[in-house]
Design a protein around this motif. Structure first.
Motif, mmCIF file in Angstrom:
data_model
loop_
_atom_site.group_PDB
_atom_site.id
_atom_site.type_symbol
_atom_site.label_atom_id
_atom_site.label_comp_id
_atom_site.label_asym_id
_atom_site.label_seq_id
_atom_site.Cartn_x
_atom_site.Cartn_y
_atom_site.Cartn_z
ATOM 1 N N CYS A 144 0.685 -1.026 -0.027
ATOM 2 C CA CYS A 144 0.147 0.283 0.013
ATOM 3 C C CYS A 144 0.657 1.741 -0.164
ATOM 4 N N ASP A 145 0.214 2.227 -0.630
ATOM 5 C CA ASP A 145 0.922 3.832 -1.001
ATOM 6 C C ASP A 145 0.584 4.511 0.776
ATOM 7 N N SER A 146 0.792 5.483 0.215
ATOM 8 C CA SER A 146 0.416 6.720 1.750
ATOM 9 C C SER A 146 -0.826 6.432 2.155
ATOM 10 N N GLU A 147 -1.747 6.525 1.522
ATOM 11 C CA GLU A 147 -3.298 6.797 1.408
ATOM 12 C C GLU A 147 -4.026 5.499 1.326
ATOM 13 N N GLY A 148 -3.089 4.037 1.440
ATOM 14 C CA GLY A 148 -3.816 2.719 1.830
ATOM 15 C C GLY A 148 -4.058 2.033 0.376
ATOM 16 N N LEU A 149 -3.655 2.902 -0.496
ATOM 17 C CA LEU A 149 -3.847 2.082 -1.365
ATOM 18 C C LEU A 149 -3.010 0.984 -2.677
ATOM 19 N N ILE A 150 -3.651 0.478 -3.778
ATOM 20 C CA ILE A 150 -1.780 -0.107 -4.589
ATOM 21 C C ILE A 150 -1.994 -0.223 -6.002
ATOM 22 N N ASP A 151 -0.979 0.199 -6.243
ATOM 23 C CA ASP A 151 -1.505 0.679 -7.840
ATOM 24 C C ASP A 151 -0.805 -0.981 -8.907
ATOM 25 N N MET A 152 -0.617 -0.785 -10.116
ATOM 26 C CA MET A 152 -1.283 -1.401 -10.987
ATOM 27 C C MET A 152 0.571 -2.534 -10.977
ATOM 28 N N PRO A 174 -8.290 0.957 -21.414
ATOM 29 C CA PRO A 174 -8.004 0.548 -20.765
ATOM 30 C C PRO A 174 -7.015 0.303 -19.548
ATOM 31 N N ARG A 175 -6.706 1.776 -18.774
ATOM 32 C CA ARG A 175 -6.510 2.033 -17.619
ATOM 33 C C ARG A 175 -7.400 1.729 -16.229
ATOM 34 N N ILE A 176 -8.500 1.549 -16.381
ATOM 35 C CA ILE A 176 -9.685 1.782 -16.571
ATOM 36 C C ILE A 176 -10.580 1.074 -15.714
ATOM 37 N N PRO A 177 -11.200 0.289 -14.384
ATOM 38 C CA PRO A 177 -11.331 -0.746 -14.212
ATOM 39 C C PRO A 177 -12.927 0.207 -14.135
ATOM 40 N N TYR A 178 -14.278 -1.525 -15.103
ATOM 41 C CA TYR A 178 -15.449 -1.241 -14.651
ATOM 42 C C TYR A 178 -15.869 -0.490 -13.137
ATOM 43 N N GLU A 179 -17.699 0.711 -13.596
ATOM 44 C CA GLU A 179 -17.789 0.969 -12.411
ATOM 45 C C GLU A 179 -18.553 0.638 -11.286
ATOM 46 N N ILE A 180 -18.843 -0.970 -11.514
ATOM 47 C CA ILE A 180 -19.112 -1.912 -10.447
ATOM 48 C C ILE A 180 -17.899 -1.318 -9.474
ATOM 49 N N HIS A 181 -17.086 -2.014 -10.155
ATOM 50 C CA HIS A 181 -15.787 -2.348 -8.817
ATOM 51 C C HIS A 181 -15.515 -0.772 -8.393
ATOM 52 N N ILE A 182 -15.234 0.042 -8.740
ATOM 53 C CA ILE A 182 -15.225 1.116 -7.624
ATOM 54 C C ILE A 182 -16.809 1.449 -6.911
ATOM 55 N N ARG A 229 -13.309 -1.597 -4.606
ATOM 56 C CA ARG A 229 -12.354 -2.258 -5.134
ATOM 57 C C ARG A 229 -11.010 -1.626 -5.720
ATOM 58 N N ALA A 230 -11.643 -0.862 -6.125
ATOM 59 C CA ALA A 230 -10.710 0.208 -6.810
ATOM 60 C C ALA A 230 -10.720 1.724 -6.774
ATOM 61 N N GLU A 268 -5.471 9.257 -15.862
ATOM 62 C CA GLU A 268 -6.562 8.663 -15.304
ATOM 63 C C GLU A 268 -5.347 7.392 -14.951
ATOM 64 N N GLN A 269 -5.351 7.282 -13.394
ATOM 65 C CA GLN A 269 -4.370 5.626 -13.410
ATOM 66 C C GLN A 269 -5.510 5.054 -11.928
ATOM 67 N N THR A 270 -5.378 3.441 -12.207
ATOM 68 C CA THR A 270 -6.495 2.852 -11.605
ATOM 69 C C THR A 270 -5.264 2.603 -10.445
ATOM 70 N N PHE A 271 -6.156 2.255 -8.988
ATOM 71 C CA PHE A 271 -5.781 2.148 -8.117
ATOM 72 C C PHE A 271 -6.316 0.940 -7.126
ATOM 73 N N PHE A 272 -5.957 -0.904 -6.719
ATOM 74 C CA PHE A 272 -6.983 -1.520 -6.007
ATOM 75 C C PHE A 272 -6.861 -0.770 -4.056
ATOM 76 N N THR A 273 -8.178 -0.953 -3.774
ATOM 77 C CA THR A 273 -8.387 -1.354 -2.694
ATOM 78 C C THR A 273 -7.496 -2.527 -1.903
ATOM 79 N N PRO A 274 -7.234 -2.677 -0.652
ATOM 80 C CA PRO A 274 -7.289 -3.769 0.133
ATOM 81 C C PRO A 274 -8.206 -4.894 0.123
ATOM 82 N N LYS A 275 -9.583 -4.398 -0.081
ATOM 83 C CA LYS A 275 -10.548 -5.082 -0.938
ATOM 84 C C LYS A 275 -9.923 -6.173 -1.819
ATOM 85 N N GLY A 276 -10.290 -4.552 -3.029
ATOM 86 C CA GLY A 276 -9.590 -5.443 -4.567
ATOM 87 C C GLY A 276 -9.145 -6.190 -4.711
#
Length: 250
Positions: A154-162, A198-206, A210-211, A224-232
């Motif tokens: 995780c980064d400082s905001e608790g998110l995980i980049d690709m 291709p850089r963006i998740p489907y809306e359902i995951h947001i 999950r992202a 724009e860049q997608t980040f995973f949450t721990p839940k994701g």
């Protein structure tokens, strides 16, 4: 906090930004968008509680400037605090404030228990609260063994980049780099990143938490860049069909 023409509380997001300890509007706006998604996911219309607005503030060429703002109901403001950075003491204080205000409103709206109808209403409220508590306890019990699993990525905001996500799943993917890992996320059995964008998740995951999508600097522009949450990450582990105890990779 202001009162509208009906005497209802209304909050300026710009004012709330300062109270919650956010220096940058962009970061605070991310919390507002998460709050809107949470309200919509609950079956309500976020626009009823978080409406676009404008605000005149000091600054700019002529000493004043008009900036983007949101007009929030108390419910909307409370959801914004819930979506805020929990590590900020100002956010914790704001959560407490709105929780107390919400409780005060609930007490003020207690039904008249001197009538059979009022007793039924009160009983139904207690039953709904008890059911919600049971569900919450079950969710916490499920989540507890997973807590902290992805902290190293995780980064400082608790998110995980690709790139970090690809590294976490090295044992599963056989060592895919960031680009090929993202290609894998667009395949039909995963269906996480959009094919058309291709850089963006489907809306359902947001919506499911999950992202998150953020604008990040890339050379001389923001992309724009997608980040995973721990839940994701937990969701992706299940899609890969792996035992959570085998992850993340060392």
């Amino acid at each position: 906090m202001l009162l509208d023409h009906n005497g209802q509380e209304r909050w300026s997001a710009r004012d709330l930004q300062v109270l919650m300890g956010y220096d940058q509007w962009r970061q605070f706006d991310d919390a507002v968008q998460r709050a809107k998604a949470a309200i919509n996911a609950s079956g309500m219309d976020a626009l009823d509680h978080i409406a676009g607005a404008r605000k005149v503030m000091a600054g700019g060429r002529w000493g004043k400037q008009e900036v983007t703002d949101y007009r929030l109901t108390r419910f909307g403001a409370y959801h914004v605090t819930l979506a805020g950075d929990g590590r900020k003491p100002e956010v914790a204080a704001a959560k407490t404030y709105f929780a107390v205000k919400t409780r005060e409103a609930e007490i003020a709206a207690q039904p008249d228990v001197s009538s059979p109808e009022g007793i039924v209403v009160l009983a139904e409220r207690y039953l709904a609260a008890a059911r919600e508590l049971v569900v919450t306890k079950k969710e916490l019990a499920v989540a507890k063994p997973k807590a902290g699993k992805w902290d190293a990525f995780c980064d400082s905001e608790g998110l995980i980049d690709m790139g970090a996500a690809a590294k976490a799943f090295t044992k599963v993917t056989g060592g895919l780099g960031r680009t090929k890992f993202m290609d894998r996320l667009r395949e039909d059995d995963i269906h996480f990143l959009q094919v058309q964008n291709p850089r963006i998740p489907y809306e359902i995951h947001i919506q499911k938490g999950r992202a998150e999508v953020k604008f990040v600097p890339a050379g001389y522009k923001m992309v724009e860049q997608t980040f995973f949450t721990p839940k994701g990450m937990d969701w992706l582990a299940s899609k890969f069909g792996v035992d959570g105890s085998a992850l993340p990779a060392a």
